[in-house]
Design an enzyme around this catalytic site. Structure first.
Site, PDB file in Angstrom:
ATOM      1  N   ASP A 185       0.970  -1.581  -0.036  1.00 46.63           N
ATOM      2  CA  ASP A 185      -0.206  -0.065   0.507  1.00 46.63           C
ATOM      3  C   ASP A 185       1.276   1.634   0.362  1.00 46.63           C
ATOM      4  O   ASP A 185       1.405   1.560   0.897  1.00 46.63           O
ATOM      5  CB  ASP A 185      -0.984   0.186   1.307  1.00 46.63           C
ATOM      6  CG  ASP A 185      -2.051   1.004   1.075  1.00 46.63           C
ATOM      7  OD1 ASP A 185      -1.696   2.430   0.671  1.00 46.63           O
ATOM      8  OD2 ASP A 185      -3.314   1.137   1.811  1.00 46.63           O
ATOM      9  N   HIS A 186       1.008   1.777  -0.902  1.00 46.15           N
ATOM     10  CA  HIS A 186       2.445   2.879  -1.151  1.00 46.15           C
ATOM     11  C   HIS A 186       1.747   4.476  -0.182  1.00 46.15           C
ATOM     12  O   HIS A 186       2.964   5.012  -0.079  1.00 46.15           O
ATOM     13  CB  HIS A 186       2.585   3.448  -2.697  1.00 46.15           C
ATOM     14  CG  HIS A 186       1.156   3.731  -2.851  1.00 46.15           C
ATOM     15  ND1 HIS A 186       0.040   3.554  -4.160  1.00 46.15           N
ATOM     16  CD2 HIS A 186       1.539   5.832  -3.174  1.00 46.15           C
ATOM     17  CE1 HIS A 186      -0.099   4.639  -3.932  1.00 46.15           C
ATOM     18  NE2 HIS A 186       0.617   6.101  -3.872  1.00 46.15           N
ATOM     19  N   HIS A 248      -5.545   2.823   1.255  1.00 44.90           N
ATOM     20  CA  HIS A 248      -4.863   3.842   1.745  1.00 44.90           C
ATOM     21  C   HIS A 248      -5.415   4.977   2.972  1.00 44.90           C
ATOM     22  O   HIS A 248      -5.210   4.711   4.363  1.00 44.90           O
ATOM     23  CB  HIS A 248      -5.002   4.782   0.432  1.00 44.90           C
ATOM     24  CG  HIS A 248      -4.297   4.608  -0.221  1.00 44.90           C
ATOM     25  ND1 HIS A 248      -3.300   3.568  -0.796  1.00 44.90           N
ATOM     26  CD2 HIS A 248      -5.144   5.114  -1.972  1.00 44.90           C
ATOM     27  CE1 HIS A 248      -2.763   3.973  -1.857  1.00 44.90           C
ATOM     28  NE2 HIS A 248      -3.822   4.143  -2.571  1.00 44.90           N
TER      29      HIS A 248
END
Ligand code: NAD
Length: 498
Positions: A185-186, A248
């Site tokens: 999950d950047h 996010h």
């Protein structure tokens, strides 16, 4: 594995096998991030990358692509050539068993040449429909090593609901144990998202106040100015809820509401994040109606409506905006509304978290209400934080209160040194630190929550003219403002009023 986060000081040895090596993600994010790790000496002699995809490229063509992908960075021709010489291309159809045999031979040859000590990172930078077959083949065709580690890095989306996520997870876990699975999950690689635990757990002023007694509400905004661009095909099926909230936003909620880990180490952090996500209040359809708002952009600011974008159904009911009121029912945060919103074509691109504290119980300075203290994490575009306080107004004839802001912005020099999201995450994969990756249980509880909303929306017979309900350049539908008004609150971040 229990990893206390130490700075990696020495060269890391690893072979990366990137499935989808010709794709957008690989070229825009992975190669520049690997180059940054190379420049800093974390990758040196003992690393190589095998890029695989269907196209029949040569190593030379692939290395040229890699050089192009880093050409906008600070790089000399010599560095670019040396770095790209570690890249090898293997044309490969992921459904074809024979191709894995060729891949294994290449990986073994490279092991002899570069001596990775058996460390392999399998990066799945392609459509999730292929993950199960890749995992199976990687294992059965003996691409995994006995000596060293074998880590799998998986891109989002991880399923599109609980059921598909469980199926995907089962098909991966059949071949790779949870400890070797790194779900990206950047957002978790972003500096200010990583700063949440630091601020919460290293300052007793916040540690002491971080509960329902002192926090009035929390506001999370992930606003984008762009529309769907070239992702319309994917977005039409996903929508903002699946694209942004499931991952996010809920990961951010977990970091803001979890209890302190025993140690800042991956197992302990994940344990607390899982507990927080497990405590998300799951709504019934009536609860969804009361607590969630969806929207879709119409024209405005010289931009076309979502329904007029390429590859979008002109009658599309896909939401490009979501706002909601979330509760985490645990001992410290129960009853604190966490307002979230995300959307496309909003006024401004900004990611921020505003933690709004309750007012002092009584205003000894006279009439009127004091302004609330607000702690803001500014994630992007200008990473930093801000604390709104009340203080004495400089005045000659009266003693009055005004709000003032303590601001910290990471300066340009620090910002230029900040690792970009993927660089930090690749660094963590090499180190075996999974704190910034989603554990399966986190993914499961996030989907469980999101499914309850999706299902309620899918059952609702939305009239076609319900959308569009916000104009490009606004901050979403009016209902998103009303949601907070019902509680006597308002969004702290209101760029549309500026
Ligand atoms: P892309 O379409 O640009 O690339 C896909 C890659 O897979 C290409 O290299 C293609 O050749 C390869 N491929 C497709 N079918 C194949 C097959 N049968 N055998 C072998 N190779 C095959 O996609 P992308 O944008 O790079 O995204 C890859 C993944 O990363 C997707 O799951 C996407 O959701 C995710 N992701 C991408 C981004 C991004 O910024 N691009 C961001 C977040 C997540």
């Amino acid at each position: 594995m229990k990893v206390v986060r130490n700075k990696m000081t020495n060269e890391q040895k690893a072979l990366f096998i990137i499935f989808g090596g010709t794709g957008d993600l690989a070229q825009r994010k992975l190669y520049p991030s690997l180059f940054n790790l190379y420049k800093q000496g974390y990758l040196k002699k003992h690393f190589a990358v095998v890029g695989t995809a269907r196209r029949p490229w040569t190593n030379e063509r692939y290395q040229e692509i890699v050089r192009n992908s880093i050409s906008g960075m600070e790089v000399t021709a010599q560095q670019a050539n040396e770095f790209s010489s570690h890249f090898y291309y293997q044309s490969h159809n992921v459904n074809d068993t024979e191709h894995y045999e060729t891949l294994r031979k290449l990986a073994d040859e490279l092991e002899n040449k570069y001596e990775f000590e058996g460390n392999r990172v399998f990066y799945f930078a392609m459509s999730p429909q292929f993950f199960a077959t890749i995992c199976q083949h990687v294992k059965t065709q003996e691409l995994v090593t006995e000596k060293g580690y074998n880590r799998v890095v998986i891109e989002k989306p991880f399923g599109h609901d609980v059921k598909s996520a469980c199926e995907l997870n089962d098909s991966i876990n059949k071949y790779f144990p949870e400890k070797d699975v790194y779900r990206i999950d950047h957002y978790l690689g972003k500096e200010m998202i990583q700063s949440i635990p630091a601020l919460r757990f290293s300052n007793n002023i916040f540690n002491a106040l971080w509960n329902y007694r002192y926090i009035d509400n929390i506001q999370i905004t992930l606003s984008e100015a762009l529309g769907v661009e070239e992702r319309a095909g994917y977005y039409e099926n996903a929508g903002a809820l699946r694209d942004m909230v499931q991952n996010h936003i809920l990961q951010t909620v977990a970091l803001l509401t979890m209890n302190a880990p025993t140690m800042y180490a991956d197992e302990d952090i994940r344990k607390e994040k899982i507990s927080a996500l497990k405590a998300l209040r799951v709504y019934d359809p009536e609860g969804v109606k009361q607590n969630f708002v969806r929207g879709q952009y119409g024209p405005g600011n010289g931009q076309v409506a979502y329904r007029e974008e390429n590859q979008v159904d002109p009658h599309s009911q896909t939401e490009t905006f979501v706002a909601g009121r979330i509760f985490v029912d645990n001992m410290s945060m129960a009853g604190v509304p966490i307002y979230i919103r995300t959307g496309k074509r909003l006024t401004k691109k900004e990611t921020r978290i505003d933690v709004v504290f309750k007012n002092a119980p009584y205003n000894v300075f006279g009439h009127g209400k004091l302004k609330r203290n607000i702690l803001s994490f500014k994630v992007e575009p200008n990473p930093g934080m801000e604390l709104r306080l009340n203080g004495k107004k400089v005045d000659f004839d009266q003693y009055s209160i005004q709000s003032m802001h303590l601001r910290h912005e990471h300066g340009e020099e620090i910002q230029s040194k900040m690792p970009v999201g993927y660089e930090k995450l690749l660094y963590d994969v090499l180190q075996g630190d999974s704190a910034s990756f989603s554990h399966w249980d986190e993914v499961y509880y996030s989907w469980r929550f999101v499914d309850s909303i999706r299902q309620a929306w899918d059952q609702e017979n939305l009239p076609e003219d319900a959308f569009p309900n916000y104009a490009c350049g606004s901050m979403g539908p009016k209902a998103a403002t009303d949601l907070l008004k019902e509680d006597g609150n308002k969004w702290h971040f209101r760029p549309d009023e500026a």
